[in-house]
Design a protein around this motif. Structure first.
Motif, PDB file in Angstrom:
ATOM      1  N   MET B 148       0.833  -1.199   0.000  1.00  0.00           N
ATOM      2  CA  MET B 148       0.000   0.000   0.000  1.00  0.00           C
ATOM      3  C   MET B 148       0.868   1.251   0.000  1.00  0.00           C
ATOM      4  O   MET B 148       0.610   2.210  -0.748  1.00  0.00           O
ATOM      5  CB  MET B 148      -0.902   0.005   1.224  1.00  0.00           C
ATOM      6  N   ALA B 149       1.914   1.240   0.826  1.00  0.00           N
ATOM      7  CA  ALA B 149       2.802   2.399   0.872  1.00  0.00           C
ATOM      8  C   ALA B 149       3.458   2.619  -0.476  1.00  0.00           C
ATOM      9  O   ALA B 149       3.529   3.749  -0.984  1.00  0.00           O
ATOM     10  CB  ALA B 149       3.860   2.186   1.955  1.00  0.00           C
ATOM     11  N   LEU B 181       2.212   9.332   5.741  1.00  0.00           N
ATOM     12  CA  LEU B 181       1.425   8.144   6.082  1.00  0.00           C
ATOM     13  C   LEU B 181       2.039   6.902   5.437  1.00  0.00           C
ATOM     14  O   LEU B 181       2.169   5.853   6.077  1.00  0.00           O
ATOM     15  CB  LEU B 181      -0.014   8.333   5.606  1.00  0.00           C
ATOM     16  N   ALA B 182       2.462   7.049   4.177  1.00  0.00           N
ATOM     17  CA  ALA B 182       3.089   5.924   3.493  1.00  0.00           C
ATOM     18  C   ALA B 182       4.367   5.537   4.215  1.00  0.00           C
ATOM     19  O   ALA B 182       4.664   4.350   4.385  1.00  0.00           O
ATOM     20  CB  ALA B 182       3.395   6.298   2.046  1.00  0.00           C
ATOM     21  N   PHE B 183       5.117   6.544   4.649  1.00  0.00           N
ATOM     22  CA  PHE B 183       6.359   6.250   5.364  1.00  0.00           C
ATOM     23  C   PHE B 183       6.085   5.457   6.639  1.00  0.00           C
ATOM     24  O   PHE B 183       6.748   4.468   6.928  1.00  0.00           O
ATOM     25  CB  PHE B 183       7.084   7.559   5.693  1.00  0.00           C
ATOM     26  N   VAL B 289      -4.398   0.405   7.999  1.00  0.00           N
ATOM     27  CA  VAL B 289      -5.193   1.636   8.010  1.00  0.00           C
ATOM     28  C   VAL B 289      -4.341   2.807   7.524  1.00  0.00           C
ATOM     29  O   VAL B 289      -4.767   3.617   6.690  1.00  0.00           O
ATOM     30  CB  VAL B 289      -5.739   1.899   9.434  1.00  0.00           C
ATOM     31  N   LEU B 290      -3.099   2.863   8.027  1.00  0.00           N
ATOM     32  CA  LEU B 290      -2.193   3.929   7.582  1.00  0.00           C
ATOM     33  C   LEU B 290      -1.930   3.820   6.091  1.00  0.00           C
ATOM     34  O   LEU B 290      -1.890   4.825   5.370  1.00  0.00           O
ATOM     35  CB  LEU B 290      -0.871   3.832   8.348  1.00  0.00           C
ATOM     36  N   GLY B 291      -1.765   2.575   5.623  1.00  0.00           N
ATOM     37  CA  GLY B 291      -1.516   2.375   4.202  1.00  0.00           C
ATOM     38  C   GLY B 291      -2.681   2.869   3.368  1.00  0.00           C
ATOM     39  O   GLY B 291      -2.496   3.557   2.357  1.00  0.00           O
ATOM     40  N   LEU B 292      -3.899   2.526   3.805  1.00  0.00           N
ATOM     41  CA  LEU B 292      -5.096   2.986   3.095  1.00  0.00           C
ATOM     42  C   LEU B 292      -5.166   4.506   3.100  1.00  0.00           C
ATOM     43  O   LEU B 292      -5.450   5.136   2.071  1.00  0.00           O
ATOM     44  CB  LEU B 292      -6.346   2.421   3.756  1.00  0.00           C
ATOM     45  N   ALA B 293      -4.859   5.077   4.273  1.00  0.00           N
ATOM     46  CA  ALA B 293      -4.885   6.536   4.371  1.00  0.00           C
ATOM     47  C   ALA B 293      -3.857   7.146   3.427  1.00  0.00           C
ATOM     48  O   ALA B 293      -4.125   8.166   2.774  1.00  0.00           O
ATOM     49  CB  ALA B 293      -4.608   6.957   5.811  1.00  0.00           C
ATOM     50  N   ALA B 294      -2.701   6.490   3.320  1.00  0.00           N
ATOM     51  CA  ALA B 294      -1.671   6.987   2.407  1.00  0.00           C
ATOM     52  C   ALA B 294      -2.164   6.949   0.970  1.00  0.00           C
ATOM     53  O   ALA B 294      -1.932   7.883   0.195  1.00  0.00           O
ATOM     54  CB  ALA B 294      -0.401   6.149   2.545  1.00  0.00           C
TER      55      ALA B 294
END
Lengths: 616, 301
Positions: B148-149, B181-183, B289-294
Motif C-alpha cells: 500500500m505504501a 502516512l506511506a512512510f 489503516v495507515l496504508g489505506l490513508a496513504a
C-alpha cells in the motif's frame, strides 16, 4: 477442402476411430489416439495461415468457420497442451477401464475447443461449445467415485451458462437477423440500449461459468480434481481458457460500446479479484493435492478475468499472457500430481512425504511450475503479473491492486505447502520403493518446465503472438510501446529487462553453488531422520514431518473471512428446492382417489367460474 | 572494458554491503547486550564467525535442495542489491538499477525465501517446516501495508522506478515528509521484514530452536549469515532510496541506513514475541489503516 476441414475432420474421425480401435486392441487405440493429436497439431501449425475460411453445410444450416490471430493464439494453447498431455496420458491411463470411451471424449473436447476458436457464427460457436461441455462432462464422471454429484454440479452450471448464451444468441438474431459474429460486432451499436446490456451480460454469464468466476465457480474445484489428471491438465489449462476467449470477444466488441461500460468493467474486475482472493485462501487449507490445485486454478483465472475486464492495452496483454502461462504451469502441475498419484498411490498431502530423492525430475518440474505460479522472477510467470499490476496502478484501480497482491502473496503459502508435503519432509518406509514416473510422463513435464525458464528470459516470443491477436481485436500494435523481445515497459516508461534478470540470477546462483560444491565429495548424505531434535532421534516407524493443520495460525488470523462460502448458499438453495419438491409430492402423492378429488374439485371450480362468466 | 568495470562495480557493491551489514549485526549484538546489562561480544565478532563458518568443510547434507538453499538465498540478497541504486547520481555503482522497477523488486525479494524454505523442508526437521509456515504467514501480513505504501508513492509521482523517485525527491524533498502516512506504514511493515522481536516468530529460539536454519551448519550457516547481512543492507538502502531521497555519498548512506536500522532493533529490544496470528493481525490493523490513508492521501493530493 482446406486446413480447417482437415484439422476438424482428423479430430472428429480420430475420436470415432479411437473408440472402435479399442475393440481391436489397446495398442491400436493408443496409437490411434496419439497419432490423431500429433497429426492434427502438426498439420495445423504447418499449414494454417490466418484468414483461412471454411464453410460446412449441415442440412440447411451453414456453419462458417475461419481463423484469425486471436484464434491462433488460443489454438497454440489447446494443441500444444493436447500433444504434451496426450503423450503423458498413455502411461498414466494404462490399465484403466473404458479407455476407448475416455480417449474418444478427450479428442472430442479438443475438437470442440478447436471448433470454438474457429467459429465465425454464433450457431457453430454454440454447437462446438456444447460438444466441449458434454465431452468434458463425460470425462468428469468417468472416475465414478462420487462422480454423480460432482457431474451434476458441473452440468448444471454449464447448462446455466449455455442457456444464457442461447438466450443471447436468440436476442441477437431477433435484432440483426444474422448469426455472424462479424455482423454482431458491427451491428451491436445499432441495437436498442436494453438489448445491448442484456446480451452482453448474458454472454458474460455464459463464459464466466467456464472461466469459473465467482459466484459461478462452485463446480470447478470438484470437477478439476475428479477428472483423470491427464485430462485435468487440458481441462484447467486449455478448456477454462475458452471462457477467457469468449470474455475477450465480449469485452472488446460489446462492453466497450455500452454506456454503462465503466460499471460492467469494474464489477467483473472486482468479481475476478475476489475470486482470486477467496480461492487462494481455500487452496491454502486443502489437504488434497488435486483439490489444492483446482482451487488454485480458480484463483489464477480470477487474475485473468480482472485483466480482461479492465480492458486497457496492457491489461489485455497481461490477461492473455497469464492465460498462456497458466496453461503451461497449471497443466504441468496437474501432470506432476498425476505422476505422484500413479507412482505413490495417493494425492493426500498429509500422507505423502519425502519423494524428492525418488522422483527428482518430477520435483524439478514441480519447482519450476511453482516459481512460475507464484509469479516470481526470473521465470515467465512474473511477466503477466507484472503487467497486470502496472495496468491496474496506471489505470487507477488502487484497491483492486491491493486485493490482487494479497491473493498473489498468499499464493506462496499453498505453493510451499504442495511442494513441501509431496516432495520434502522426512522419508517414509511406505514410499521406499517409489520410482520416477515413466519417461513418456516425465518428458512432457520437463519440456514445459524448461519452456517456463526460456520464456522468462525472452517473453517476446509469446508477446508477439499476443500482439497479433490484439491487433485483430482492434488494439494498436504494442511492440515497442509495451514490450520488446526482452524488455517490458509500463505506462510511465519504466522498464524491466527480463534477460538481464535471468543472467543475474543464474550468475549469482552458479557462483554460490560453486562455493558450495567445492569439496562437495567430502560430504555424505545423511537421512532425514538424522537431525538435531533436542537430542531425540525419530525411530524407523516414526515420522515427524509437519503435515496436519499446516497453516493453523494463518487460519486463525483470517477466520472472519472464512465464514463466507458461496457453495453454502447454493446448497441452501438446493435444500430449499428439494423441500419445495417434497411438498409438491404431497399433492402428487400417487393415489388415484386423491387425483380423482383434484379432478372433481377442478371441475367444480371451473363450473362456478363458468357460471359466473356466462350468466352475468 | 565496459562489462569488466560493471562486473567489478557489482562485486564492490556486494563487498560493501557485506561489510556494512555485518557491522550492523555486530553493533546490534553489542547494543542488545548493553540493554540486557551484559558486556557482549566485540563488534567485529560477526566477521570472525562468518570467516570461520565459511572456511569449514561440509561433512553432511540432506540432499540437493538443502545443499543449494544458500545459493537461492543469495539470489534474493545479492540480486536485489544489484537492482537498486546504492548512491544518488549514479556515478558510483550504477549496476543494474535501471533494469528493474519496484514491483519487480517486490517479487524478486521472495525467490530466496522460497528456495530457503524448500531447502529447510528437505532437512526433515519439523521445527524448520513450522518456522517456514509461520514466516510465510507473516509475510502475507506485512506485505499488505508495504505494498500500500509503495502504490501510494507510485500514484503520487506516476513512476514505478526507484531512480525516478530519487530524482523526484531532489526537487520536492524527502518522501517521508511528502507522504508521511506511506512512510509510517512502510516503517511498520519493516518491523516484520527484519524479523526482530516481537516478530521473530520464524526463528523463535525458545520453542522452535532457531527454526528453518536448525539443520544448517558450517559453510551453509556462514553463507546464510552473509546473505542475511547483505539483505539487511539491501532493504535499508531501499528504504533510504524511497523515503530519504537516497544518499549522495557513502557516509550519509551509513548514517541514514543505521538510523533506520535502529527502529526495528530498538523496538525489538523492549518487546516480547507475538504469536503468529497476533503478528498477522497486527499488520492488518493500524499499518493497513495507515496504508489505506496513504493511498487516499496520494489520490487526493
Amino acid at each position: 477442402m482446406n486446413i480447417i476441414h482437415i484439422t476438424l475432420g482428423i479430430l472428429l474421425g480420430g475420436a470415432i476411430l479411437t473408440y472402435f480401435a479399442n475393440k481391436i486392441s489397446g495398442v491400436v487405440r493408443d496409437l490411434m489416439f496419439i497419432s490423431t493429436i500429433v497429426v492434427a497439431a502438426a498439420l495445423f501449425f504447418i499449414k494454417m495461415t490466418p484468414d483461412t475460411v471454411a464453410v460446412f453445410n449441415l442440412g440447411g444450416i451453414t456453419l462458417s468457420l475461419g481463423m484469425n490471430h486471436l484464434g491462433l493464439l488460443f489454438s497454440i494453447i489447446i494443441l500444444g497442451l493436447a500433444v504434451l498431455a496426450g503423450f503423458y496420458s498413455l502411461p498414466y491411463m494404462k490399465g484403466k477401464d473404458n479407455l476407448g470411451f475416455f480417449y474418444m471424449n478427450y479428442l472430442l473436447s479438443i475438437f470442440g475447443m478447436m471448433g470454438i476458436v474457429m467459429s465465425k457464427d454464433l450457431v457453430s460457436f454454440f454447437i462446438f461449445w456444447e460438444i466441449m461441455t458434454w465431452s468434458s462432462y463425460l470425462i468428469v464422471v468417468y472416475n465414478g467415485n462420487k462422480a454423480n454429484k460432482i457431474g451434476i454440479k458441473y452440468i448444471l452450471f454449464s447448462a446455466l451458462g449455455a442457456y444464457s448464451m442461447l438466450m443471447a444468441i436468440v436476442m441477437v438474431y431477433s435484432q440483426l437477423h444474422s448469426f455472424s459474429i462479424a455482423d454482431l460486432s458491427a451491428g451491436f451499436t445499432t441495437m436498442p440500449a436494453s438489448y445491448q446490456i442484456t446480451i452482453a451480460l448474458l454472454l458474460i454469464t455464459g463464459f464466466a461459468v467456464k472461466a469459473a468466476m465467482m459466484p459461478l465457480h462452485v463446480w470447478a474445484p470438484d470437477a478439476y480434481s475428479n477428472a483423470p489428471m491427464s485430462y485435468t491438465a487440458m481441462f484447467s489449462g486449455a478448456l477454462s481458457k475458452m471462457g477467457v476467449y469468449g470474455l475477450v470477444i465480449v469485452f472488446v466488441t460489446m462492453v466497450s460500446h455500452l454506456p454503462q461500460n465503466f460499471w460492467v468493467r469494474e464489477t467483473i474486475a472486482w468479481l475476478g479479484a475476489i475470486t482470486a482472493g477467496m480461492a487462494t485462501i481455500y487452496a491454502i487449507f486443502q489437504d488434497d493435492a488435486k483439490k489444492l490445485l483446482a482451487y488454485s486454478s480458480v484463483a489464477q483465472l480470477g487474475y485473468i478475468i480482472t485483466g480482461v475486464a479492465i480492458g486497457t492495452e496492457i491489461s489485455m496483454i497481461a490477461a492473455l499472457m497469464l492465460s498462456i502461462v497458466h496453461g503451461m504451469f497449471k497443466a504441468n502441475f496437474f501432470m506432476v500430481v498425476g505422476a505422484v498419484e500413479r507412482q505413490a498411490g495417493t494425492t493426500d498431502l498429509t500422507v505423502l512425504t519425502g519423494l524428492i530423492r525418488k522422483m527428482p525430475w518430477t520435483f524439478f518440474s514441480a519447482l519450476m511450475s511453482a516459481i512460475a505460479l507464484a509469479g516470481i522472477p526470473p521465470l515467465v510467470g512474473y511477466v503477466g503479473k507484472w503487467m497486470l499490476y502496472e495496468s491496474l496502478i496506471s489505470n487507477g484501480n488502487y484497491i483492486l491492486v491491493i486485493v490482487i497482491f494479497f491473493a498473489s502473496t498468499a499464493g506462496f503459502l499453498y505453493v510451499f505447502k504442495i511442494l513441501y508435503s509431496i516432495f520434502l519432509g522426512q522419508e517414509e518406509p511406505e514410499f521406499e520403493n517409489v520410482k520416477e514416473a515413466p519417461a513418456l510422463m516425465v518428458i512432457p513435464m520437463v519440456i514445459i518446465a524448461l519452456l517456463l525458464g526460456f520464456f522468462g528470459a525472452f517473453p517476446g516470443y509469446l508477446l508477439k503472438y499476443i500482439d497479433n491477436a490484439l491487433v485483430v481485436m482492434g488494439y494498436p500494435v504494442s511492440q515497442g510501446k509495451w514490450w520488446e523481445m526482452t524488455t517490458l515497459f509500463n505506462a510511465w516508461g519504466n522498464k524491466v529487462s527480463t534477460d538481464l534478470i535471468m543472467y543475474t540470477t543464474i550468475t549469482v546462483f552458479v557462483t554460490i553453488a560453486i562455493v558450495l560444491f567445492y569439496r562437495w565429495k567430502n560430504g555424505r548424505y545423511v537421512s532425514t531422520k538424522d537431525i538435531s531434535l533436542s537430542g531425540e532421534m525419530p525411530k524407523e516407524d516414526e515420522n515427524y514431518s509437519f503435515k496436519l493443520d499446516f497453516y493453523k495460525p494463518f487460519e486463525r488470523a483470517i477466520s472472519p473471512l472464512l465464514r463466507y462460502k458461496i457453495s453454502k448458499y447454493y446448497n441452501e438453495f438446493a435444500d430449499g428446492m428439494e423441500a419445495f419438491f417434497d411438498w409438491t409430492r404431497r399433492i402428487y402423492n400417487g393415489n388415484a382417489q386423491t387425483y380423482a378429488i383434484y379432478v372433481i374439485t377442478f371441475l367444480v371450480i371451473l363450473l362456478l367460474i363458468a357460471n359466473n362468466i356466462f350468466t352475468v | 572494458m565496459d562489462f569488466l568495470i560493471k562486473t567489478l562495480g557489482a562485486i564492490a557493491t556486494i563487498i560493501v554491503a557485506f561489510i556494512v551489514g555485518m557491522l550492523y549485526m555486530g553493533i546490534n549484538r553489542k547494543i542488545t547486550a548493553r540493554v540486557q546489562n551484559r558486556v557482549g561480544p566485540p563488534v567485529w565478532q560477526n566477521y570472525i564467525d562468518a570467516l570461520k563458518l565459511v572456511s569449514k568443510k561440509t561433512s553432511v547434507h540432506h540432499g540437493v535442495m538443502q545443499h543449494l538453499a544458500p545459493a537461492f538465498l543469495m539470489i534474493s540478497s545479492m540480486g536485489t542489491l544489484l537492482f537498486i541504486p546504492i548512491l544518488r547520481g549514479q556515478s558510483w555503482f550504477p549496476n543494474l538499477s535501471y533494469h528493474g522497477d519496484l514491483i519487480f523488486i517486490l517479487y524478486f525479494m521472495v525467490l530466496g525465501s522460497l528456495g530457503m524454505a524448500l531447502g529447510a523442508g528437505q532437512t526433515g526437521n519439523p521445527n524448520a517446516a513450522i518456522g517456514i509456515t509461520r514466516g510465510l504467514s507473516q509475510m502475507v501480513g506485512f506485505e499488505i501495508p508495504w505494498v500500500m505504501a509503495l502504490v501510494a508513492m507510485m500514484i503520487q509521482y506516476h513512476t514505478t522506478s526507484i531512480s525516478d523517485l530519487m530524482a523526484i525527491q531532489q526537487q520536492h524533498g524527502w518522501l517521508m515528509f511528502q507522504n508521511p502516512l506511506a512512510f509510517l506504514a512502510a516503517i511498520l511493515a519493516m518491523l516484520g521484514m527484519f524479523r526482530y522481536s516481537p516478530f521473530d516468530i520464524v526463528g523463535a529460539p525458545a520453542e522452535l530452536a532457531s527454526g528453518p536454519i536448525s539443520e544448517f551448519g558450517g559453510k551453509y550457516l556462514g553463507l546464510m549469515m552473509s546473505s542475511g547481512s547483505i539483505f539487511a543492507f539491501t532493504k535499508l538502502t531501499l528504504y533510504v532510496d524511497l523515503f530519504m531521497g537516497g544518499a549522495s555519498n557513502i557516509v550519509v548512506l551509513l548514517i541514514e541506513t543505521f538510523t533506520l536500522y535502529l527502529i526495528p532493533m530498538l523496538y525489538g529490544l523492549v518487546s516480547p514475541r507475538y504469536r503468529t496470528e497476533q503478528a498477522i493481525r497486527y499488520f492488518w490493523g493500524w499499518p493497513t489503516v495507515l496504508g489505506l490513508a496513504a493511498l487516499v492521501y496520494s489520490v487526493v493530493i
